[in-house]
Design a protein around this motif. Sequence first.
Motif, PDB file in Angstrom:
ATOM      1  N   GLY A  53     102.422  59.385  35.720  1.00  0.00           N
ATOM      2  CA  GLY A  53     102.695  60.814  35.636  1.00  0.00           C
ATOM      3  C   GLY A  53     102.678  61.449  37.010  1.00  0.00           C
ATOM      4  N   PHE A  54     101.714  61.048  37.828  1.00  0.00           N
ATOM      5  CA  PHE A  54     101.602  61.588  39.188  1.00  0.00           C
ATOM      6  C   PHE A  54     102.855  61.273  39.989  1.00  0.00           C
ATOM      7  N   VAL A  55     103.282  60.013  39.908  1.00  0.00           N
ATOM      8  CA  VAL A  55     104.479  59.593  40.633  1.00  0.00           C
ATOM      9  C   VAL A  55     105.691  60.382  40.144  1.00  0.00           C
ATOM     10  N   SER A  56     105.772  60.553  38.816  1.00  0.00           N
ATOM     11  CA  SER A  56     106.902  61.284  38.256  1.00  0.00           C
ATOM     12  C   SER A  56     106.884  62.738  38.712  1.00  0.00           C
ATOM     13  N   ALA A  57     105.700  63.341  38.711  1.00  0.00           N
ATOM     14  CA  ALA A  57     105.583  64.745  39.125  1.00  0.00           C
ATOM     15  C   ALA A  57     105.979  64.906  40.593  1.00  0.00           C
ATOM     16  N   LEU A  58     105.514  63.980  41.414  1.00  0.00           N
ATOM     17  CA  LEU A  58     105.844  64.029  42.840  1.00  0.00           C
ATOM     18  C   LEU A  58     107.348  63.845  43.030  1.00  0.00           C
ATOM     19  N   HIS A  59     107.893  62.937  42.275  1.00  0.00           N
ATOM     20  CA  HIS A  59     109.325  62.641  42.323  1.00  0.00           C
ATOM     21  C   HIS A  59     110.137  63.900  42.001  1.00  0.00           C
ATOM     22  N   HIS A  60     109.655  64.650  41.007  1.00  0.00           N
ATOM     23  CA  HIS A  60     110.347  65.878  40.631  1.00  0.00           C
ATOM     24  C   HIS A  60     110.162  66.986  41.668  1.00  0.00           C
ATOM     25  N   LEU A  61     109.041  66.894  42.371  1.00  0.00           N
ATOM     26  CA  LEU A  61     108.661  67.985  43.280  1.00  0.00           C
ATOM     27  C   LEU A  61     109.384  67.906  44.625  1.00  0.00           C
ATOM     28  N   ILE A  62     109.671  66.674  45.063  1.00  0.00           N
ATOM     29  CA  ILE A  62     110.116  66.474  46.449  1.00  0.00           C
ATOM     30  C   ILE A  62     111.400  67.254  46.777  1.00  0.00           C
ATOM     31  N   LEU A  63     112.404  67.130  45.937  1.00  0.00           N
ATOM     32  CA  LEU A  63     113.687  67.738  46.272  1.00  0.00           C
ATOM     33  C   LEU A  63     113.623  69.268  46.348  1.00  0.00           C
ATOM     34  N   PRO A  64     113.059  69.936  45.319  1.00  0.00           N
ATOM     35  CA  PRO A  64     112.972  71.403  45.448  1.00  0.00           C
ATOM     36  C   PRO A  64     112.097  71.853  46.607  1.00  0.00           C
ATOM     37  N   ALA A  65     111.000  71.133  46.834  1.00  0.00           N
ATOM     38  CA  ALA A  65     110.120  71.523  47.941  1.00  0.00           C
ATOM     39  C   ALA A  65     110.847  71.362  49.269  1.00  0.00           C
ATOM     40  N   PHE A  66     111.597  70.279  49.389  1.00  0.00           N
ATOM     41  CA  PHE A  66     112.321  70.034  50.633  1.00  0.00           C
ATOM     42  C   PHE A  66     113.399  71.095  50.853  1.00  0.00           C
ATOM     43  N   ALA A  67     114.096  71.436  49.766  1.00  0.00           N
ATOM     44  CA  ALA A  67     115.117  72.477  49.870  1.00  0.00           C
ATOM     45  C   ALA A  67     114.495  73.791  50.323  1.00  0.00           C
ATOM     46  N   LEU A  68     113.335  74.080  49.782  1.00  0.00           N
ATOM     47  CA  LEU A  68     112.640  75.317  50.128  1.00  0.00           C
ATOM     48  C   LEU A  68     112.135  75.281  51.561  1.00  0.00           C
ATOM     49  N   ALA A  69     111.719  74.089  51.999  1.00  0.00           N
ATOM     50  CA  ALA A  69     111.084  73.963  53.316  1.00  0.00           C
ATOM     51  C   ALA A  69     112.101  73.865  54.443  1.00  0.00           C
ATOM     52  N   LEU A  70     113.331  73.460  54.108  1.00  0.00           N
ATOM     53  CA  LEU A  70     114.262  73.035  55.148  1.00  0.00           C
ATOM     54  C   LEU A  70     114.445  74.059  56.271  1.00  0.00           C
ATOM     55  N   SER A  71     114.712  75.314  55.903  1.00  0.00           N
ATOM     56  CA  SER A  71     114.924  76.273  56.983  1.00  0.00           C
ATOM     57  C   SER A  71     113.619  76.533  57.734  1.00  0.00           C
ATOM     58  N   GLY A  72     112.499  76.425  57.029  1.00  0.00           N
ATOM     59  CA  GLY A  72     111.201  76.562  57.694  1.00  0.00           C
ATOM     60  C   GLY A  72     110.967  75.425  58.680  1.00  0.00           C
ATOM     61  N   ILE A  73     111.399  74.235  58.305  1.00  0.00           N
ATOM     62  CA  ILE A  73     111.257  73.084  59.207  1.00  0.00           C
ATOM     63  C   ILE A  73     112.046  73.353  60.484  1.00  0.00           C
ATOM     64  N   GLY A  74     113.285  73.815  60.307  1.00  0.00           N
ATOM     65  CA  GLY A  74     114.109  74.117  61.475  1.00  0.00           C
ATOM     66  C   GLY A  74     113.473  75.193  62.343  1.00  0.00           C
ATOM     67  N   GLN A  75     112.972  76.225  61.673  1.00  0.00           N
ATOM     68  CA  GLN A  75     112.328  77.334  62.380  1.00  0.00           C
ATOM     69  C   GLN A  75     111.107  76.841  63.159  1.00  0.00           C
ATOM     70  N   ALA A  76     110.267  76.066  62.483  1.00  0.00           N
ATOM     71  CA  ALA A  76     109.050  75.558  63.129  1.00  0.00           C
ATOM     72  C   ALA A  76     109.408  74.661  64.301  1.00  0.00           C
ATOM     73  N   SER A  77     110.450  73.852  64.120  1.00  0.00           N
ATOM     74  CA  SER A  77     110.851  72.946  65.185  1.00  0.00           C
ATOM     75  C   SER A  77     111.358  73.715  66.404  1.00  0.00           C
ATOM     76  N   ARG A  78     112.182  74.739  66.142  1.00  0.00           N
ATOM     77  CA  ARG A  78     112.709  75.534  67.260  1.00  0.00           C
ATOM     78  C   ARG A  78     111.600  76.268  68.008  1.00  0.00           C
ATOM     79  N   LEU A  79     110.687  76.825  67.230  1.00  0.00           N
ATOM     80  CA  LEU A  79     109.568  77.545  67.843  1.00  0.00           C
ATOM     81  C   LEU A  79     108.702  76.620  68.690  1.00  0.00           C
ATOM     82  N   THR A  80     108.352  75.479  68.101  1.00  0.00           N
ATOM     83  CA  THR A  80     107.484  74.545  68.811  1.00  0.00           C
ATOM     84  C   THR A  80     108.163  74.042  70.076  1.00  0.00           C
ATOM     85  N   ARG A  81     109.471  73.772  69.959  1.00  0.00           N
ATOM     86  CA  ARG A  81     110.202  73.324  71.140  1.00  0.00           C
ATOM     87  C   ARG A  81     110.120  74.384  72.243  1.00  0.00           C
ATOM     88  N   GLY A  82     110.416  75.644  71.853  1.00  0.00           N
ATOM     89  CA  GLY A  82     110.397  76.713  72.844  1.00  0.00           C
ATOM     90  C   GLY A  82     109.029  76.880  73.477  1.00  0.00           C
TER      91      GLY A  82
END
Lengths: 340, 300
Positions: free
Chosen positions: A195-224
Amino acid sequence: MTIFRRLLLRLGTSLIVLIGVSMLIFSIARVIPGDPARIALGPRATIEQVEQMREALHLNEPLVVQYGLFMRDLAKGDLGISLYSKRPVMTDLAEYLPATLELVLLAGLMMVVFGLPLGALSARYRGRWPDHLIRVFSLLTVSAPAFVWAVALVLVFAYFLPLFPITGRIADTLDIPRLTGFMLIDTLAAGRLDGFVSALHHLILPAFALALSGIGQASRLTRGNMIVTYEQPSIEMAQAYGFSEARIARRYAFKPSLIPSLTIIGLDFAALLGNAFLVEIIFAWPGLSRYGVGVILQKDLNAIVGTVLIISATFLIANIIVDFLVSVINPRIRLSEGGK
Amino acid sequence: MSAPLTLEIQDLRLSFKSWSGTTEVLHGIDLSVASGERVALVGESGSGKSVTSRIVLGTMQDVRSARVSGRINFDGRDLSSMTVAERRALRGRDISMIFQDPTSALNPVFRIGALFHEVLQRRDRRITKAEARRRAVKLLQEVSIEDADRVLDSYSFQLSGGMNQRVMIAMALINEPRLLLADEPGTALDVTVQAQSLELMRNMVDRLGTSVLFISHNLGVVREFADRIYVIYRGNIVERGPTASIFDSPKHPYTKALLSAIPRLTGGGVPEIEEHSPAFSDPLVTHNMTHDNMTHGSGR
């Protein structure tokens, strides 16, 4: 001692902010046109029925009295009944909040775990191909909103390449008893690793979609920030002492650069709660953001106020945690506030 | 000069490649520092003195647009044929450096004690915290820091500029390097504190027999410190010689201009002081009030 006192102070000011937010949202929800009782009962209800409901909801009282009644109930942990789901708002929140928090927390984690190292890598190899690659990636992710990435990710990783499930929080065949509402925790509590594996499996894609622009933002900020830090005399001094480039990047450049990055990531993290709405729609995620938009459209007064209060509280708590982390990393803040 | 040379530079050239072409900024510099000798390289900003020190340090060679040519011998080893890793191995152990602004050079997120520990690890990887602390305390006391324990537990931003300068001197010398590069040390401090810290630095390099290449734009500061002086102007060494002869009989017009640029206590709003007043014995004042200096001043 001082940390404890500062925490209390922050919690106190946060409470004041929350009360302010409650007043604001309470008034706004009631001032916007449309009769909640009429919307809830539908066009076929009689005027008497509507009037009866208005009376039950205290809608005929002055705003101040209504707010007083609301606060009295809130003190007892009662946010009233949702006109939409006909259930106590507290029950609704308890059901939908964990799903969104799970999504948002993982997305926040991804922002930190992917965003910071990418930015650091980019700064360290400034002007070379890893930097160019990361910068293109960051710019791309920042320039499109989360729901675009959600659709794109579903298309690529769930439709063309069926690596991830498209909707839901866990495989339908699994029946996990509800404990906290956090699927990852509930499955573990039930001792169901599958169940845990299944829940994580379901969670990864939406979480990644939600995080993606934040990842870019964090990366740009940290680089600067890191590039600015690299210009500091303290880096040249570290080089003059012959420390390896990896060590300089890790200890001397990355740590000071974290301070401004973390602050922004904290704000971004709170913004995720709002961005989660469209991602929740696309992934059919039974979360609070989706619920919140639903109740606003229904002019479901109690649910609107409850949802907004919960989101504000989450925002404030996230900020307190980030400020605390920043003060741990930044001795200037820690010492200046501790000394006074 | 019969003493073995710690540093010997011959025909050192540095150019930067850019989109518009190559710009040469050092046009063949010859310079040497004997063992235990204190040599100053003096010039205005942009003259090439700082890049020279970065080349000796070995960091300029890592700048991608920079082209370095010429012979650089350090302790009999050819620096120009070394790999990046070999050059780095010298830094912090055999060559160390003191920077212009001590407060910004010391990393603000680490305590002084932690920085000392890391610097000591350059010599002895396995040195314990306690041992590192013991040695740091000893050296800090040598630069007249009485409450060394408090300093080691502080961050650089909690200490005064003069204190940080002394910390940096101790840090630069704790691994007993063969060569110390001092790039405008203490220029960011006020003159009194700068003079004090230079005095401390001098005592320490004397004791350790460290060779020093002192970079400065200020001949006045250098006079107290250096055995020999090189004057650099637009990427060329225009004058060289023992400190006394540079001050007594400068040959090159640029050196003369530099000498006359030293702030004087005579004239202006400051009252005249008798030439043979006891105030001359004060080291802070002497180098500004010398005979030749005054004649230069009046000659203008």
